[in-house]
Motif scaffolding. Sequence first.
Motif, mmCIF file in Angstrom:
data_model
loop_
_atom_site.group_PDB
_atom_site.id
_atom_site.type_symbol
_atom_site.label_atom_id
_atom_site.label_comp_id
_atom_site.label_asym_id
_atom_site.label_seq_id
_atom_site.Cartn_x
_atom_site.Cartn_y
_atom_site.Cartn_z
ATOM 1 N N GLU A 122 0.891 -1.318 -0.006
ATOM 2 C CA GLU A 122 0.072 -0.012 0.032
ATOM 3 C C GLU A 122 0.971 1.327 0.035
ATOM 4 O O GLU A 122 1.991 1.305 0.273
ATOM 5 N N ALA A 123 0.351 2.322 -0.319
ATOM 6 C CA ALA A 123 0.962 3.502 -0.233
ATOM 7 C C ALA A 123 1.575 3.959 1.014
ATOM 8 O O ALA A 123 0.858 3.725 2.053
ATOM 9 N N HIS A 194 11.383 2.652 17.558
ATOM 10 C CA HIS A 194 11.486 3.901 16.560
ATOM 11 C C HIS A 194 11.271 2.944 15.247
ATOM 12 O O HIS A 194 11.232 1.776 15.163
ATOM 13 N N VAL A 195 10.630 3.910 14.229
ATOM 14 C CA VAL A 195 10.063 3.355 13.073
ATOM 15 C C VAL A 195 10.577 3.977 11.829
ATOM 16 O O VAL A 195 10.771 5.357 12.003
ATOM 17 N N THR A 196 10.973 3.220 11.055
ATOM 18 C CA THR A 196 11.234 3.847 9.767
ATOM 19 C C THR A 196 10.248 3.244 8.684
ATOM 20 O O THR A 196 9.883 2.126 8.623
ATOM 21 N N LEU A 197 10.036 4.125 7.558
ATOM 22 C CA LEU A 197 9.193 3.528 6.490
ATOM 23 C C LEU A 197 10.005 3.915 4.992
ATOM 24 O O LEU A 197 10.795 5.017 4.978
ATOM 25 N N ALA A 205 1.405 0.120 -8.584
ATOM 26 C CA ALA A 205 1.437 -0.991 -7.542
ATOM 27 C C ALA A 205 2.288 -0.586 -6.248
ATOM 28 O O ALA A 205 3.645 -0.679 -6.164
ATOM 29 N N PRO A 206 1.768 0.376 -5.436
ATOM 30 C CA PRO A 206 2.451 0.923 -4.393
ATOM 31 C C PRO A 206 2.694 -0.401 -3.218
ATOM 32 O O PRO A 206 2.120 -1.167 -3.149
ATOM 33 N N GLY A 207 3.729 0.034 -2.558
ATOM 34 C CA GLY A 207 4.276 -0.653 -1.515
ATOM 35 C C GLY A 207 5.122 0.217 -0.593
ATOM 36 O O GLY A 207 5.737 1.251 -0.841
#
Length: 352
Positions: A122-123, A194-197, A205-207
């Motif tokens: 997903e985006a 801690h979170v990274t994206l 086809a988002p991811g």
Amino acid sequence: MDIMSEEAALAIWARAAQLQDEATPRAILPANVQQQAANRGASALVLDPDTRAPTGMYLAEEVTQAALEAGIAAEFVAIAMAEHEALGADATRVAEELPRADRALLVGHTSTSVRVSRVIPEAADVVLDRLRTMAGQAPFHLSFEAAIGPHPLQGGVLRFSVPGLYVPTPATGERGVVTGFLYHAARMQVTDLHVTLTPRGTAEAPGCELNVTVDLRRGQRFNTRFFSGAAVMLSAMFGGAGILAGALVGSRLFGGLAGMLGGAAVGTAVGVAGGVAYNAFLAAISRWEHRLAHRAITSALQDLLRDVQRPGDADRVFAAAPVVRPRLQRQNGTGDAMVRAQFGLVHEMVAT
């Protein structure tokens, strides 16, 4: 953290290399990244007096660049900086590596962090919004605390705070919440994650790759020091009790000073042996608890990432699924005649 000291820079380099090594254990890394970073980057990173940072201090961009030259990914440098900032006054103490013997005896594994990762189809903005919602729900009760560095979709890091046991959760205000995740987080003195994206895929086809990292070093250090102190105290107690008991038994059985000294010697040996055995038992408990906490926190965070992905999966599977309804169709010719004949036979049997 725009400007940092040389000590902080070295600690961040070492921690970033450690995070990368644990995330990608087969990656080819320098044997001693901290020393290599000091040798290759320290002289180049000392800023001139004309710059906005004083000589001997380091800019965050320069620290990141030196890490990249040493083969460390920018993501791990960003996480290391965020962890260093979160630790605050404890950063220097926590950064000190545990002696290998203590880690082997009392921790039982080499991981200093928990890292879970998942690529969600997903985006990134959708994943980011859903993460905040899911993280605030049970059993996590996390609350967003800060964004470190640039926007998370451009390499920044998000920090979520973990509520303590019996402390009102920021999201709901509910007091006395105890879940498995919060219990093990408290055991390991985990106060934040801690979170990274990282955006993946294409516009069609988002991811998004979602990574969550938890620092275990503070809890490991505290727990090993506690068990080490308990081992010394228990050894002294067992030894003292053995001396007193042996001396008393020796004086009663054999009498005199010789009997007392002989009994004390035997009692000392028995007490020391008992202390060693009990300390070994405590060490086994410590190793079990650290492994259990690592598995429990890892499993809980994997569940969190699955929760973030599940609504998107449900939409893709069920929202566009065609509704199939059975429909009866008339038959012509022989088929219709056969049906009418069967119906007439049944009607005749009912009538008779």
